[in-house]
Scaffold this motif. Sequence first.
Motif, short mmCIF file in Angstrom:
data_model
loop_
_atom_site.label_atom_id
_atom_site.label_comp_id
_atom_site.label_asym_id
_atom_site.label_seq_id
_atom_site.Cartn_x
_atom_site.Cartn_y
_atom_site.Cartn_z
N PHE A 216 0.83 -1.21 0.00
CA PHE A 216 0.00 0.00 0.00
C PHE A 216 0.85 1.26 0.00
N ILE A 217 2.04 1.17 0.61
CA ILE A 217 2.93 2.35 0.58
C ILE A 217 3.52 2.53 -0.82
N LEU A 218 3.94 1.40 -1.42
CA LEU A 218 4.49 1.48 -2.77
C LEU A 218 3.46 2.09 -3.72
N ASN A 219 2.19 1.69 -3.54
CA ASN A 219 1.14 2.24 -4.40
C ASN A 219 0.97 3.74 -4.19
N ALA A 220 1.00 4.14 -2.91
CA ALA A 220 0.84 5.57 -2.61
C ALA A 220 2.01 6.37 -3.19
N ILE A 221 3.23 5.79 -3.10
CA ILE A 221 4.41 6.47 -3.66
C ILE A 221 4.27 6.59 -5.17
N ASN A 222 3.84 5.50 -5.78
CA ASN A 222 3.69 5.48 -7.23
C ASN A 222 2.67 6.53 -7.69
N LEU A 223 1.61 6.68 -6.92
CA LEU A 223 0.57 7.66 -7.24
C LEU A 223 1.15 9.08 -7.21
N HIS A 224 2.04 9.32 -6.24
CA HIS A 224 2.62 10.65 -6.07
C HIS A 224 3.70 10.97 -7.09
N LEU A 225 4.59 10.00 -7.30
CA LEU A 225 5.81 10.30 -8.05
C LEU A 225 5.91 9.59 -9.39
N LYS A 226 4.96 8.70 -9.67
CA LYS A 226 5.07 7.85 -10.87
C LYS A 226 6.43 7.15 -10.85
N TRP A 227 6.75 6.60 -9.71
CA TRP A 227 8.09 6.01 -9.48
C TRP A 227 7.92 4.83 -8.54
N CYS A 228 8.64 3.78 -8.83
CA CYS A 228 8.46 2.59 -8.02
C CYS A 228 9.80 2.05 -7.51
N PRO A 229 10.02 2.05 -6.20
CA PRO A 229 11.28 1.57 -5.65
C PRO A 229 11.42 0.05 -5.76
N ILE B 273 14.54 22.04 22.81
CA ILE B 273 14.86 20.65 22.51
C ILE B 273 13.66 19.74 22.75
N MET B 274 13.66 18.62 22.03
CA MET B 274 12.65 17.58 22.28
C MET B 274 13.36 16.25 22.41
N ARG B 275 12.83 15.41 23.30
CA ARG B 275 13.46 14.10 23.53
C ARG B 275 13.06 13.14 22.43
N ARG B 276 13.98 12.26 22.06
CA ARG B 276 13.69 11.27 21.03
C ARG B 276 13.06 10.01 21.63
N GLY B 277 12.26 9.34 20.82
CA GLY B 277 11.78 8.01 21.18
C GLY B 277 12.45 7.00 20.26
N ASN B 278 12.03 5.75 20.31
CA ASN B 278 12.56 4.75 19.38
C ASN B 278 12.00 5.08 18.00
N ARG B 279 12.88 5.21 17.03
CA ARG B 279 12.40 5.57 15.69
C ARG B 279 12.72 4.44 14.72
N ILE B 280 11.79 4.20 13.82
CA ILE B 280 12.05 3.27 12.71
C ILE B 280 11.87 4.06 11.43
N SER B 281 12.81 3.93 10.51
CA SER B 281 12.62 4.58 9.22
C SER B 281 12.67 3.54 8.12
N VAL B 282 11.90 3.80 7.08
CA VAL B 282 11.89 2.90 5.93
C VAL B 282 12.38 3.71 4.74
N THR B 283 13.56 3.36 4.22
CA THR B 283 14.14 4.08 3.09
C THR B 283 13.83 3.34 1.80
N PHE B 284 13.32 4.08 0.82
CA PHE B 284 12.98 3.49 -0.48
C PHE B 284 13.96 3.99 -1.52
N ARG B 285 14.54 3.05 -2.27
CA ARG B 285 15.45 3.44 -3.34
C ARG B 285 15.13 2.60 -4.57
#
Length: 451
Positions: free
Chosen positions: A184-197, A285-297
């Motif tokens: 569903f994320i890939l689809n949303a990205i494709n809709l925005h950028l006409k690009w598929c990681p 300043i703001m304190r950080r929590g546990n972060r997860i990032s998803v990088t698409f290339r």
Amino acid sequence: MTQKLHKKQLKYESILKNDTDIEASSCPTMNLMVCNYGLVNGLSRKDVLQVFSHYGQVEHIVMLPFKSYCFVCFANIQEAVCAYNNINGKMNTLPDQTTFYLIYTNSVPKVVEIASELPSGLKIIDNFITDEEESLILQYFKENWSESSSMKHRQVKHYGYAFDYDNNGVRHDMCDPIPKEFEFILNAINLHLKWCPNQITVNKYLPGQGIPSHIDTHGVFDDYILSLSLNSDIIMEFRKGNYHNSILLKSKSLLIMSGESRLDWTHGITPRKFDMFNSVDGPDIMRRGNRISVTFRRVVQNYENIEIKKNLYEILGCDKTTSFKILKENYRKLLVKLHPDKSISSSTTAACAELNEAWNVLKDPNSKKVYDEKIEQCDIDTVVTIFETLIVTELENNEDDDTMSYRCRCGGLFLVPKSMIHNVSNVEPILFPCDDCSLFIEVILPNTSLS
Ligand SMILES: O=C(O)CCC(=O)C(=O)O
Ligand SMILES: [Fe+2]
Ligand SMILES: [Zn+2]
């Protein structure tokens, strides 16, 4: 006042004058400088208020980006004196029980915002996914997590292609395919950028962890690099030459790097437990929590033809600095383990061929040199940013310690062991990292020959 405290005070007064052109005052004023704490060492506006409002009406607080000091202004001198007498040099009531050193100042600096304009080509879409979608992905990682690479500063997992941190490229060995839960994320990205990681990297950061400043390798990946933030907001630092912009990435937002922001600016996350950002009252300043990032290339089409495969040293279980003798020993041992005469399967034959190929390149000093240079080329994408070039006498000599130091613009310290200066026959300048950010200083040694 003890001599030590007096010396400290003089040091802070000279930092104040140097940085802001403001004079310390020998008699009480309404303004107090907290000399040893500021945004860069994790002091928030709320902390300042908690300590100082006990003694009077705090009119305003000036926090400066990347500084280890800040300013508090009271409505009148009596209250400032009361605060000074109760706080200066004494343990305060903050959870970390720190000690503030204070001086009176004639004025306070103007508020400076943290530079946060988006570099050209950079776009952020807030709320790219919903809360429910975020929970679904987090749940997926909870149930299906197996690290691809154990990095020193964070956990990493790859899909589609395995990322190769030795050459910042990709590897063609086994790697999990992109899970259908991401569709569903890939689809949303494709809709925005006409690009598929076709390649995904997931990074897990605990508070205090980060990623060094870098540019995702040109040539291997195409023009878009995207990052979806999950579970915690974070500041990403973008740097190009003297420019340094701190960009807020909220959880559920999608960062889109393309053009200049992707090719010419480095991006990185400083390993800290908090971030500096512009609040409505000014920098805070703001304190950080546990972060997860998803990088698409997207790995470029003809990358299959580019000959950077598995790192040859890794195949032989060693690195660039390993001696010829050990290299040879490792080769022999691995060969005995793998030889197809002993165990016949196509995978061991392939592994054997790989081993021979690595040995053939690395056993010969000439081809080894060519290979080393090729790897170094790839490493250039992990940019080292030099803050300043210094000669030894410009460093501060810490008398009761075997180090010399230099203050970084971030408030952190570059530490230089004295032994590195006096006992090293190296004629090249040496790089030392800031203990707080991604900058380096370059130190010219007494015996460095300058061309
Ligand atoms: O954590 C992020 O948002 C960025 C990660 C990143 O830059 C990378 O994996 O290349
Ligand atoms: Fe990156
Ligand atoms: Zn620094």
